[in-house]
Each structure stands twice: as structure tokens, then as C-alpha cells.
Design an enzyme around this catalytic site. Structure first.
Site, PDB file in Angstrom:
ATOM      1  N   ASN A 149      26.994  61.464  68.440  1.00  0.00           N
ATOM      2  CA  ASN A 149      27.016  62.511  69.466  1.00  0.00           C
ATOM      3  C   ASN A 149      26.025  63.620  69.114  1.00  0.00           C
ATOM      4  OD1 ASN A 149      28.483  63.636  71.819  1.00  0.00           O
ATOM      5  ND2 ASN A 149      29.227  65.210  70.393  1.00  0.00           N
TER       6      ASN A 149
ATOM      7  N   HIS B 263      24.843  70.349  77.073  1.00  0.00           N
ATOM      8  CA  HIS B 263      24.998  71.799  77.280  1.00  0.00           C
ATOM      9  C   HIS B 263      23.713  72.266  77.958  1.00  0.00           C
ATOM     10  CE1 HIS B 263      28.647  71.916  74.949  1.00  0.00           C
ATOM     11  NE2 HIS B 263      28.048  71.331  73.935  1.00  0.00           N
TER      12      HIS B 263
ATOM     13  N   GLU C 191      30.051  66.774  76.531  1.00  0.00           N
ATOM     14  CA  GLU C 191      30.392  68.197  76.425  1.00  0.00           C
ATOM     15  C   GLU C 191      29.729  68.987  77.540  1.00  0.00           C
ATOM     16  OE1 GLU C 191      29.726  69.755  72.455  1.00  0.00           O
ATOM     17  OE2 GLU C 191      30.387  67.891  71.521  1.00  0.00           O
TER      18      GLU C 191
ATOM     19  N   ASP D 169      28.430  71.328  80.195  1.00  0.00           N
ATOM     20  CA  ASP D 169      28.569  72.653  80.812  1.00  0.00           C
ATOM     21  C   ASP D 169      27.175  73.116  81.217  1.00  0.00           C
ATOM     22  OD1 ASP D 169      27.709  73.346  78.190  1.00  0.00           O
ATOM     23  OD2 ASP D 169      29.575  74.369  77.678  1.00  0.00           O
TER      24      ASP D 169
HETATM   25  C1  XIL Z   1      32.485  74.631  69.834  1.00  0.00           C
HETATM   26  C2  XIL Z   1      33.825  75.121  70.344  1.00  0.00           C
HETATM   27  O1  XIL Z   1      33.827  75.063  71.745  1.00  0.00           O
HETATM   28  C3  XIL Z   1      34.078  76.534  69.870  1.00  0.00           C
HETATM   29  O2  XIL Z   1      35.407  76.915  70.196  1.00  0.00           O
HETATM   30  C4  XIL Z   1      33.868  76.633  68.368  1.00  0.00           C
HETATM   31  O3  XIL Z   1      33.980  77.985  67.991  1.00  0.00           O
HETATM   32  C5  XIL Z   1      32.506  76.103  67.973  1.00  0.00           C
HETATM   33  O4  XIL Z   1      32.382  74.783  68.438  1.00  0.00           O
HETATM   34  N1  XIL Z   1      28.813  71.089  69.967  1.00  0.00           N
HETATM   35  C6  XIL Z   1      29.979  70.483  69.589  1.00  0.00           C
HETATM   36  C7  XIL Z   1      31.268  71.185  69.778  1.00  0.00           C
HETATM   37  O5  XIL Z   1      29.960  69.311  69.182  1.00  0.00           O
HETATM   38  O6  XIL Z   1      32.212  70.851  68.784  1.00  0.00           O
HETATM   39  C8  XIL Z   1      31.099  72.679  69.830  1.00  0.00           C
HETATM   40  O7  XIL Z   1      32.358  73.263  70.145  1.00  0.00           O
HETATM   41  C9  XIL Z   1      30.034  73.036  70.826  1.00  0.00           C
HETATM   42  C10 XIL Z   1      28.702  72.436  70.457  1.00  0.00           C
END
Ligand code: XIL
Length: 450
Positions: free
Chosen positions: A203, A239, A266, A268
Site C-alpha cells: 500500500n 489522498h 484511503e 479523500d
Molecule cells: C493517519 C490517520 O488518519 C491519523 O489519525 C494518524 O494520526 C496518522 O495516520 N497513510 C496511511 C494512514 O497509511 O495510516 C494514515 O492515517 C494516513 C496516510
């Protein structure tokens, strides 16, 4: 992209209510039989629609209502990370991870495990280890955590974010990387041994198109497939900011063509003019790639997000945003490509003759199409090249192939090895696959050494 993390919380409320007003003005007509939730609509396309969730929010009734009505997969936002699950070396803590697991399972959802090894959110004791002590601790961590959740996890992010940003296409420096370049494959092998049923994913972020970083990962996955390192899927965090790379879908497809599932893990998207369109583009890309098995958004409401730019599908009040409607419409309008759902690998004993090969096929079919996974077994002597002839029923044609080159569709299709999987050691095997229209093959394929 650069993510601005939330400092929080006063100015944000005004922005959230403005977004809510904007969103409520938007009503899309839907046909009478269109699905009305993200999860139901994705399921009609053979996919899941998930959210990252936090154990600490499960007491919030709006949150759990949205979670249980809209989503069919959950990912623990932090609860299964190394610092959470092994706060002291050898002392494991699964309370919050189990809460996420049980929330998901009790709702009939898939659970994505996130993440076994990562350079961030390591417990302090691991941060101060190096060399073989760290390697052994890391592998033990994988074994213990994957073992605790054995049989319950749909897919594990075995390794998270191990590649560097920028143009190098190489690995990120980290304490784990400094234990040796083979730390990733060691982690995948340990995870497979601990939980053979879970799909094992790599990932990462900034992999939202064909670029140097995603190509570095692509090269690793291709190498893993060629050498039999157990990897089943690649997660694209996604992201996103105000734009999306035009090669987003093509990038997913090139990974899928290596013979792994792909997942948006993930998602957003920065709120702004393009948010709804970018969400729809990602959704359509997943639907267009047969091996894209699902989409996860990184939180439910904007107020639950780790970002401060309102990147999610529900506003702080739990109201559906324009982005929500855009995703739902894209799901409802989407094509009918269906991903393979955990193909049962049919195994047969390797043939006994030297220099011979044998092939078996397993099918995942739906109305109008199928994905076939073919296993090529070497006999008691090594194989240096192979072809597999597959007889297709009339009306069936091959539309895409991975890990082999196909000639002759329709009728009897001949699949030949590609450069990296022609050689199979004695008693070993390799796999290739293809997608087709109509009904899938029923006869045992004929394997010939070349
Ligand atoms: C983020 C969480 O959303 C937060 O709450 C934490 O403080 C930091 O991590 N990539 C990832 C996730 O693989 O685990 C991360 O999540 C965001 C970026």
C-alpha cells in the site's frame, strides 16, 4: 500531494455548514431500481465500498448509522498499527483492533487490516532497534498480529509506504529498509504463513498515475510475482488534491495486468470545485478495471478526517455532500465488469514425468463473463518454457490476459509464458490469468513444454 493536517476546529465549522448548504441544493434523479447506498451499489458491481473508522467514534450514533447503512468494508484508522498492537516488545494489545474487527464482522462487512509494517507509528522500542534485532522483531510482529486475526481479515496492508517520493523510483530510507532490501518480501512470506486466507497487499500514496514512484512499485510487484513471493494486491491510497492524473486508470490496469488485485484504500479529495468530479473519476476507474475489488474512503464525515480541507463524502453534520451523490451516481451508472472474488485455487499434484507440465484452471464467472486463473505445474524436472491450450465454449472470447501472451481467441486459445515466468523449478508452479466474455472454459487445459 501535500496533506494539510487539521489544526482544528473553530473556523472549520463555518466551512462545514457552507458546504452543507451547497450540497443540499443538489438533488439527482435516480431510476426506480438504482441502489441507494454506496455499499449496495458497489455490491451490484461485485465490489465493496469501505471507510476507515476509529474505535473512539463508535459511540457516536450518527457515525455508526452512516457506517452501517452505507459501507461494506472497514479499515482501522490507527488501531492495528504497530504502536497500537505491540506497545511494548512482545506484549500485544488487540482491544481496539478487535473492536474495529467486530464492528465490521457484525455488520457483514469486510475488514481490511492496516498496516503490519510501516516506517511511521512504530512503538518507541522498535524505533530504537536496528539490524537483526529489528528484523526479527518486525517479522515476529507480522506473525503475531496476522496470526491473531487469522481467517478474519479480507486483505492486509502488509507493508505501507516503503517507496520514496520524487523521481528515484527507489525505496524510502527507514530503519526497516536498513535491515536489508529483502525486508518487504520477508514480511509478505511471514504474513502468508500466519494467515493463508488473507489477501496480502502493498500500500502506498502518490501512486495515483504512472510516475516514477508507482513504476518502482510496479517493478517490485512484477519481480515478486516472477519469484513466487506471495503478494495478492496493491493498495492505492489516493489522498488527492484539486486534480487527478489522466493516467489514474491506466496505472491501476497495469498493476492488475501483473496478476494482482488493486484497491483504492484511503481515498479523500480536497474540497473545491473539482471534488465531486474527482471522486467520480476514481470510482469509474475502479469499475473499469476488472481486478479493482473495492474503494475505501479515509473517514466518514469531514469532521472525522485527518485532513483539514473537508475531503470526505459527508459533512460534519452527517449530511450527504455533492461528492457523495457523484460517487453513488458513478457506481449506479457503472459498467458490469466484476472482479474475481477470492478465486479458490484448485491444486492438483504435479505430474511425475520429467520435463512435463500440467495446468489447472479456476473460474470466477458472472452473467456474461469470467476471470480464469490458470496454474501451471512443473513435473519432477524443471520447465524452461510452456504453452497452455484452453478450449473456449462458443460465444466466449478472451478480452485481457496477464502473465502470458494469448493467440487464437476465439476457439482454442494458446497461452505462452512471458519472459519472467517461463522457467519453473521442478515441482514448482506459476500462475497466469485471463478475462473473457460469455461462459468460461470447462475442460482441463493442455500444457506443453517448449
Ligand atoms: C493517519 C490517520 O488518519 C491519523 O489519525 C494518524 O494520526 C496518522 O495516520 N497513510 C496511511 C494512514 O497509511 O495510516 C494514515 O492515517 C494516513 C496516510
Amino acid at each position: 500531494m501535500q496533506i494539510r493536517k487539521r489544526p482544528r476546529r473553530t473556523a472549520l465549522l463555518a466551512m462545514v455548514s457552507a458546504a452543507a448548504t451547497a450540497a443540499t441544493g443538489l438533488v439527482f434523479a435516480s431510476t426506480a431500481d438504482a441502489a441507494t447506498t454506496l455499499g449496495a451499489s458497489a455490491a451490484e458491481k461485485g465490489r465493496y465500498f469501505g471507510a476507515a473508522i476509529a474505535a473512539g467514534r463508535l459511540g457516536d450514533s450518527t457515525y455508526t448509522r452512516l457506517l452501517t447503512t452505507e459501507f461494506t468494508s472497514v479499515t482501522p484508522e490507527n488501531e492495528m498499527k504497530w504502536d497500537a498492537t505491540e506497545p511494548q516488545q512482545g506484549r500485544f494489545s488487540f482491544t481496539n483492533g478487535d473492536r474495529i474487527l467486530n464492528q465490521g464482522l457484525s455488520n457483514g462487512s469486510k475488514v481490511r487490516g492496516h498496516a503490519l509494517l510501516w516506517h511511521a507509528q512504530q512503538p518507541g522500542w522498535a524505533q530504537s532497534l536496528s539490524g537483526s534485532a529489528l528484523r526479527n522483531a518486525a517479522i515476529n510482529h507480522v506473525t503475531q498480529v496476522a496470526g491473531h486475526y487469522k481467517g478474519k481479515i479480507y486483505a492486509w496492508d502488509v507493508v505501507n509506504e516503503a517507496f520514496a517520493d520524487g523521481g528515484s523510483g527507489g525505496r524510502r530510507d527507514s530503519n526497516l529498509q536498513r535491515t536489508g532490501n529483502d525486508w518487504i518480501e520477508a514480511a509478505f512470506r511471514a504474513a502468508r504463513a500466519a494467515d493463508p486466507a488473507a489477501k496480502l497487499c502493498y500500500n502506498d500514496y502518490n501512486t495515483d498515475g504512472i510516475n516514477a514512484k508507482s513504476t518502482g512499485i510496479y517493478t517490485m510487484v512484477r519481480d515478486f510475482k516472477a519469484r513466487g513471493v506471495p503478494i495478492d494486491c496493491v493498495g492505492f491510497q489516493s489522498h488527492l488534491g484539486t486534480g487527478i492524473d489522466s493516467s489514474y486508470q491506466a496505472n491501476l490496469q497495469r498493476f492488475a495486468d501483473l496478476g494482482v488485485d488493486v484497491q483504492i484504500t484511503e481515498l479523500d479529495v480536497q474540497q473545491g470545485g473539482n471534488q465531486a468530479n474527482i471522486y467520480a473519476t476514481v470510482t469509474r476507474a475502479c469499475l473499469a478495471v476488472a481486478r479493482c475489488t473495492g474503494i475505501t474512503v479515509w473517514g466518514i464525515r469531514d469532521s472525522d478526517s485527518w485532513r483539514d480541507d473537508n475531503p470526505l463524502l459527508f459533512d460534519g453534520g452527517g449530511n450527504k455532500k455533492a461528492a457523495y451523490t457523484s460517487v453513488l451516481n458513478a457506481l449506479n451508472a457503472g459498467g458490469t465488469t466484476t472482479p474475481p472474488s477470492s478465486p479458490p485455487v484448485t491444486t492438483s499434484p504435479p505430474p511425475s514425468g520429467g520435463g512435463a507440465c500440467a495446468a489447472t484452471v479456476s473460474l470466477n464467472s458472472w452473467n456474461g463473463g469470467y476471470v480464469a486463473t490458470v496454474r501451471v505445474n512443473a513435473g519432477s524436472a524443471p520447465v524452461n518454457g510452456w504453452t497452455v491450450a484452453v478450449a473456449l465454449p462458443s460465444g466466449s472470447a478472451v478480452t485481457s490476459t496477464w502473465n502470458a501472451t494469448a493467440t487464437g481467441s476465439p476457439g482454442t486459445v494458446s497461452f505462452r509464458n512471458v519472459t519472467y515466468n517461463g522457467q519453473i523449478p521442478a515441482g514448482g508452479h506459476t500462475e497466469f490469468g485471463f478475462q473473457g466474455t460469455g461462459a468460461g472454459p470447462t475442460a482441463t487445459p493442455a500444457c506443453t513444454v517448449t
